[in-house]
Write a protein that holds these residues in place. Sequence first.
Motif, PDB file in Angstrom:
ATOM      1  N   SER A 270       0.822  -1.201   0.000  1.00 22.08           N
ATOM      2  CA  SER A 270       0.000   0.000   0.000  1.00 22.08           C
ATOM      3  C   SER A 270       0.858   1.254   0.000  1.00 22.08           C
ATOM      4  CB  SER A 270      -0.921   0.029   1.224  1.00 22.08           C
ATOM      5  OG  SER A 270      -0.178   0.360   2.386  1.00 22.08           O
ATOM      6  N   GLN A 271       0.224   2.377  -0.329  1.00 23.88           N
ATOM      7  CA  GLN A 271       0.933   3.648  -0.348  1.00 23.88           C
ATOM      8  C   GLN A 271       1.231   4.131   1.075  1.00 23.88           C
ATOM      9  OE1 GLN A 271      -0.930   6.451  -2.946  1.00 23.88           O
ATOM     10  NE2 GLN A 271       0.813   7.822  -3.023  1.00 23.88           N
ATOM     11  N   HIS A 272       0.640   3.513   2.080  1.00 22.30           N
ATOM     12  CA  HIS A 272       0.982   3.847   3.460  1.00 22.30           C
ATOM     13  C   HIS A 272       2.372   3.329   3.822  1.00 22.30           C
ATOM     14  CE1 HIS A 272      -3.011   5.363   4.259  1.00 22.30           C
ATOM     15  NE2 HIS A 272      -3.548   4.227   3.839  1.00 22.30           N
ATOM     16  N   ASP A 273       2.846   2.316   3.069  1.00 21.53           N
ATOM     17  CA  ASP A 273       4.160   1.731   3.323  1.00 21.53           C
ATOM     18  C   ASP A 273       5.198   2.260   2.338  1.00 21.53           C
ATOM     19  OD1 ASP A 273       3.182   0.147   5.418  1.00 21.53           O
ATOM     20  OD2 ASP A 273       2.591  -1.426   4.037  1.00 21.53           O
TER      21      ASP A 273
END
Length: 320
Positions: A45-48
């Motif tokens: 994900s873009q959170h990572d």
Amino acid sequence: MDRLAWVVLFATLMTNLWATAQGIYVDNGNPYDNGTLEVQTLSISQHDAPLLTKVYYPKKIDTYAVLFFTGGLLGEIPAESYSDVLKAIASHGFVVIGVDYLPLAAVSKNERDSDGIQGQVGDQTKKYLAELQWVTQHLEERIARQLNQTGLVPAFDHLAVSCHSAGCDPIVDMTMQNHTFSKAALFLEPFSYNFKTPVTFKMSALMLGTELSTQKPACIYPAQGYDHFYDFWKCPRIVMNVKGHGHCEILNPATFEACKFAHACKINPDSDLKKYRNFIQGISAAFLTTTLQGRDKLQYITNTTALPVELLEFKKDLDC
């Protein structure tokens, strides 16, 4: 990317070089057949990571060459829309990293106007370089976590870049800034607003075009498409233009149907899409096996009479 970031990326790549000294997986099969390796899918994900990422990799523990791929519309067509082809390539012994940029809704009108394209490409290049640095540092651990065992190594010292359509614009910008991270470039129906300076470095490249992509409703402008890429690239290089096929046919069935419904690009309703995607798998696997794995399979590309499609154009410049 600033100088310090490039130093960090180079140091990380050198670390991987030492880690992969034992050699990488080499595919011995026919590139037009499905590869023998079972393929896993990893979502990041873009959170990572800096960008949304889909990774397709062989399940078998080994060391594999890497393909870094971006989709069309300057990377806004998600990697999942190409998963049939990307998984097929991975089955021949590659870790394929499909990177998404931003959904269309998140891009402002000014960015979509031609005057804003160059700035948008520059911003994307920074993000893609940051993404490459992130996966170089973290992907091996993420794969180990998913498999619940260590030992599968993405060999970033055996890396190629690839793209479809205008997703090739930031990829060209990326390589023009610093080409040493990549050994080869696989341009699938490339298009670029900003590719205006001939390359001065050597990087093996394959450019694929299709007959219908430049016909109304056109998705490729000839002066900025695959022939332009070939003319501005340096030896070694190959370009091929496929008769009777169009720009959306590389896409998975659902996305292809959306393109067809929207009349976004000219298509051939009678195309054998499975056969065409198998052709893309074949030329991609042959090119990447040759340039990254070290086994010469260019005959599967250059022997044009044996191809499963008919070509309108074929040029090569390999004697360099």
